[in-house]
Design a protein around this motif. Structure first.
Motif, PDB file in Angstrom:
ATOM      1  N   PRO A  30      35.295  26.107  23.159  1.00  0.00           N
ATOM      2  CA  PRO A  30      34.124  26.871  22.968  1.00  0.00           C
ATOM      3  C   PRO A  30      33.905  28.151  23.701  1.00  0.00           C
ATOM      4  O   PRO A  30      34.928  28.408  24.674  1.00  0.00           O
ATOM      5  CB  PRO A  30      33.109  25.805  23.670  1.00  0.00           C
ATOM      6  CG  PRO A  30      33.624  24.496  24.065  1.00  0.00           C
ATOM      7  CD  PRO A  30      35.107  24.647  23.807  1.00  0.00           C
ATOM      8  N   ARG A  31      33.498  29.348  23.369  1.00  0.00           N
ATOM      9  CA  ARG A  31      33.261  30.268  24.036  1.00  0.00           C
ATOM     10  C   ARG A  31      32.753  30.191  25.303  1.00  0.00           C
ATOM     11  O   ARG A  31      31.762  29.478  25.658  1.00  0.00           O
ATOM     12  CB  ARG A  31      32.321  31.346  23.080  1.00  0.00           C
ATOM     13  CG  ARG A  31      33.215  31.729  22.015  1.00  0.00           C
ATOM     14  CD  ARG A  31      32.541  32.744  21.271  1.00  0.00           C
ATOM     15  NE  ARG A  31      33.206  33.476  20.144  1.00  0.00           N
ATOM     16  CZ  ARG A  31      32.820  34.639  19.486  1.00  0.00           C
ATOM     17  NH1 ARG A  31      31.643  34.956  19.588  1.00  0.00           N
ATOM     18  NH2 ARG A  31      33.582  35.152  18.672  1.00  0.00           N
ATOM     19  N   THR A  32      33.425  30.951  26.247  1.00  0.00           N
ATOM     20  CA  THR A  32      32.836  30.767  27.633  1.00  0.00           C
ATOM     21  C   THR A  32      31.729  31.792  28.131  1.00  0.00           C
ATOM     22  O   THR A  32      30.786  31.291  28.649  1.00  0.00           O
ATOM     23  CB  THR A  32      34.110  31.484  28.717  1.00  0.00           C
ATOM     24  OG1 THR A  32      35.095  30.744  28.328  1.00  0.00           O
ATOM     25  CG2 THR A  32      33.820  31.213  30.053  1.00  0.00           C
ATOM     26  N   PHE A  33      31.577  32.829  27.194  1.00  0.00           N
ATOM     27  CA  PHE A  33      30.401  33.865  27.437  1.00  0.00           C
ATOM     28  C   PHE A  33      29.484  33.629  26.028  1.00  0.00           C
ATOM     29  O   PHE A  33      29.723  33.484  25.146  1.00  0.00           O
ATOM     30  CB  PHE A  33      30.939  35.192  27.525  1.00  0.00           C
ATOM     31  CG  PHE A  33      31.946  35.375  28.768  1.00  0.00           C
ATOM     32  CD1 PHE A  33      31.512  35.261  30.138  1.00  0.00           C
ATOM     33  CD2 PHE A  33      33.282  35.482  28.329  1.00  0.00           C
ATOM     34  CE1 PHE A  33      32.452  35.584  31.282  1.00  0.00           C
ATOM     35  CE2 PHE A  33      34.045  35.210  29.427  1.00  0.00           C
ATOM     36  CZ  PHE A  33      33.521  35.261  30.840  1.00  0.00           C
ATOM     37  N   SER A  69      38.034  52.387  31.396  1.00  0.00           N
ATOM     38  CA  SER A  69      39.386  51.700  31.091  1.00  0.00           C
ATOM     39  C   SER A  69      38.959  49.968  31.212  1.00  0.00           C
ATOM     40  O   SER A  69      37.829  49.788  31.549  1.00  0.00           O
ATOM     41  CB  SER A  69      40.194  51.763  32.446  1.00  0.00           C
ATOM     42  OG  SER A  69      39.803  51.145  33.356  1.00  0.00           O
ATOM     43  N   LEU A  70      39.460  49.203  30.605  1.00  0.00           N
ATOM     44  CA  LEU A  70      39.365  47.789  30.585  1.00  0.00           C
ATOM     45  C   LEU A  70      38.958  47.177  31.979  1.00  0.00           C
ATOM     46  O   LEU A  70      37.851  46.644  32.234  1.00  0.00           O
ATOM     47  CB  LEU A  70      40.306  46.989  29.875  1.00  0.00           C
ATOM     48  CG  LEU A  70      40.439  47.278  28.288  1.00  0.00           C
ATOM     49  CD1 LEU A  70      41.588  46.558  27.760  1.00  0.00           C
ATOM     50  CD2 LEU A  70      39.216  47.038  27.562  1.00  0.00           C
ATOM     51  N   ALA A  71      39.888  47.802  32.927  1.00  0.00           N
ATOM     52  CA  ALA A  71      39.737  47.105  34.288  1.00  0.00           C
ATOM     53  C   ALA A  71      38.336  47.596  34.968  1.00  0.00           C
ATOM     54  O   ALA A  71      37.696  46.977  35.700  1.00  0.00           O
ATOM     55  CB  ALA A  71      40.819  47.714  35.045  1.00  0.00           C
ATOM     56  N   LYS A  72      37.836  48.880  34.308  1.00  0.00           N
ATOM     57  CA  LYS A  72      36.644  49.829  34.946  1.00  0.00           C
ATOM     58  C   LYS A  72      35.572  48.801  34.269  1.00  0.00           C
ATOM     59  O   LYS A  72      34.637  48.377  34.943  1.00  0.00           O
ATOM     60  CB  LYS A  72      36.628  50.767  34.891  1.00  0.00           C
ATOM     61  CG  LYS A  72      37.655  51.766  35.469  1.00  0.00           C
ATOM     62  CD  LYS A  72      37.561  53.340  35.259  1.00  0.00           C
ATOM     63  CE  LYS A  72      38.638  54.230  36.028  1.00  0.00           C
ATOM     64  NZ  LYS A  72      38.619  55.417  35.587  1.00  0.00           N
ATOM     65  N   ILE A  73      35.514  48.807  33.127  1.00  0.00           N
ATOM     66  CA  ILE A  73      34.605  47.984  32.400  1.00  0.00           C
ATOM     67  C   ILE A  73      34.348  46.295  33.127  1.00  0.00           C
ATOM     68  O   ILE A  73      33.122  46.056  33.424  1.00  0.00           O
ATOM     69  CB  ILE A  73      34.585  47.761  31.110  1.00  0.00           C
ATOM     70  CG1 ILE A  73      34.801  48.899  30.317  1.00  0.00           C
ATOM     71  CG2 ILE A  73      33.679  46.426  30.247  1.00  0.00           C
ATOM     72  CD1 ILE A  73      35.153  48.963  28.969  1.00  0.00           C
ATOM     73  N   LYS A  74      35.445  45.573  33.398  1.00  0.00           N
ATOM     74  CA  LYS A  74      35.473  44.436  34.125  1.00  0.00           C
ATOM     75  C   LYS A  74      34.729  44.625  35.186  1.00  0.00           C
ATOM     76  O   LYS A  74      33.651  43.622  35.929  1.00  0.00           O
ATOM     77  CB  LYS A  74      36.910  44.010  34.297  1.00  0.00           C
ATOM     78  CG  LYS A  74      36.989  42.830  35.354  1.00  0.00           C
ATOM     79  CD  LYS A  74      38.388  42.481  35.826  1.00  0.00           C
ATOM     80  CE  LYS A  74      38.913  41.488  36.704  1.00  0.00           C
ATOM     81  NZ  LYS A  74      38.063  40.266  37.171  1.00  0.00           N
ATOM     82  N   GLU A  75      35.147  45.550  36.284  1.00  0.00           N
ATOM     83  CA  GLU A  75      34.353  45.515  37.649  1.00  0.00           C
ATOM     84  C   GLU A  75      33.038  46.111  37.507  1.00  0.00           C
ATOM     85  O   GLU A  75      32.304  45.319  38.087  1.00  0.00           O
ATOM     86  CB  GLU A  75      35.405  47.003  38.056  1.00  0.00           C
ATOM     87  CG  GLU A  75      34.853  47.178  39.542  1.00  0.00           C
ATOM     88  CD  GLU A  75      35.667  48.344  40.261  1.00  0.00           C
ATOM     89  OE1 GLU A  75      35.007  49.193  40.981  1.00  0.00           O
ATOM     90  OE2 GLU A  75      36.890  48.547  39.675  1.00  0.00           O
ATOM     91  N   ILE A 124      35.315  37.752  34.638  1.00  0.00           N
ATOM     92  CA  ILE A 124      35.853  37.864  33.282  1.00  0.00           C
ATOM     93  C   ILE A 124      36.899  38.540  33.578  1.00  0.00           C
ATOM     94  O   ILE A 124      37.552  39.264  34.224  1.00  0.00           O
ATOM     95  CB  ILE A 124      35.010  38.728  32.316  1.00  0.00           C
ATOM     96  CG1 ILE A 124      35.439  38.824  31.028  1.00  0.00           C
ATOM     97  CG2 ILE A 124      34.584  40.310  32.864  1.00  0.00           C
ATOM     98  CD1 ILE A 124      34.326  39.092  29.756  1.00  0.00           C
ATOM     99  N   SER A 125      38.146  38.184  32.453  1.00  0.00           N
ATOM    100  CA  SER A 125      39.205  38.805  32.579  1.00  0.00           C
ATOM    101  C   SER A 125      39.334  40.150  31.574  1.00  0.00           C
ATOM    102  O   SER A 125      38.559  40.198  30.922  1.00  0.00           O
ATOM    103  CB  SER A 125      40.331  37.856  32.094  1.00  0.00           C
ATOM    104  OG  SER A 125      40.341  37.673  30.551  1.00  0.00           O
ATOM    105  N   VAL A 126      40.457  41.041  32.142  1.00  0.00           N
ATOM    106  CA  VAL A 126      40.598  41.991  31.216  1.00  0.00           C
ATOM    107  C   VAL A 126      40.947  41.843  29.597  1.00  0.00           C
ATOM    108  O   VAL A 126      40.353  42.466  28.749  1.00  0.00           O
ATOM    109  CB  VAL A 126      41.803  42.914  31.843  1.00  0.00           C
ATOM    110  CG1 VAL A 126      41.930  44.105  30.830  1.00  0.00           C
ATOM    111  CG2 VAL A 126      41.186  43.440  33.273  1.00  0.00           C
TER     112      VAL A 126
END
Length: 137
Positions: free
Chosen positions: A41-44, A71-77, A88-90
């Motif tokens: 199942p989806r986590t989010f 960047s994906l890392a900045k969105i994560k942060e 959440i993971s990148v």
């Protein structure tokens, strides 16, 4: 074939074989269709996913952030800081954005200098490289 023979031949428990036969007798050929659960199942939640997509479409400067592109890392942060998600993971962000038809290239970094002669020095260093020809050939 008898249930014990099928069990030995296919290395399946007798109980499982009997369950399959019983189901076939009740449902017919439809019982032979695979019944996949659809994976993990989806986590989010859909709301969290939509929040991440929305965040990715807002220019960072509008949010008062000290960079001009995501960047994906900045969105994560930022998503974690703003508590859109606990963690959440990148790669999960990449998948969420890909499903929304948003893609981000890998971040490229480079150094800049505040030296006023930087451009001239940079060109000098490229002129000092010597091409070596192969001998023989």
């Amino acid at each position: 074939m008898k249930v014990p023979e099928i069990s030995r031949l296919y290395h399946i428990s007798k109980e499982h074989i009997r369950k399959i036969i019983r189901r076939f007798n009740e449902e017919g050929m439809a019982s032979l269709k695979p019944n996949f659960g659809g994976g993990r199942p989806r986590t989010f939640t859909e709301e969290q996913r939509a929040d991440i997509v929305e965040l990715a479409q807002i220019p960072p400067k509008v949010l008062g952030l000290p960079f001009t592109s995501w960047s994906l890392a900045k969105i994560k942060e930022v998503a974690e800081q703003k508590k859109l998600v606990k963690s959440i993971s990148v790669e999960t962000i990449r998948v969420i954005l890909e499903e929304a038809n948003i893609t981000y290239p890998h971040t490229k970094t480079w150094k800049e200098s505040n030296d006023p002669d930087f451009a001239a020095k940079k060109n000098e260093s490229s002129n000092s490289i010597t091409n070596h020809q192969k001998k023989g050939g």
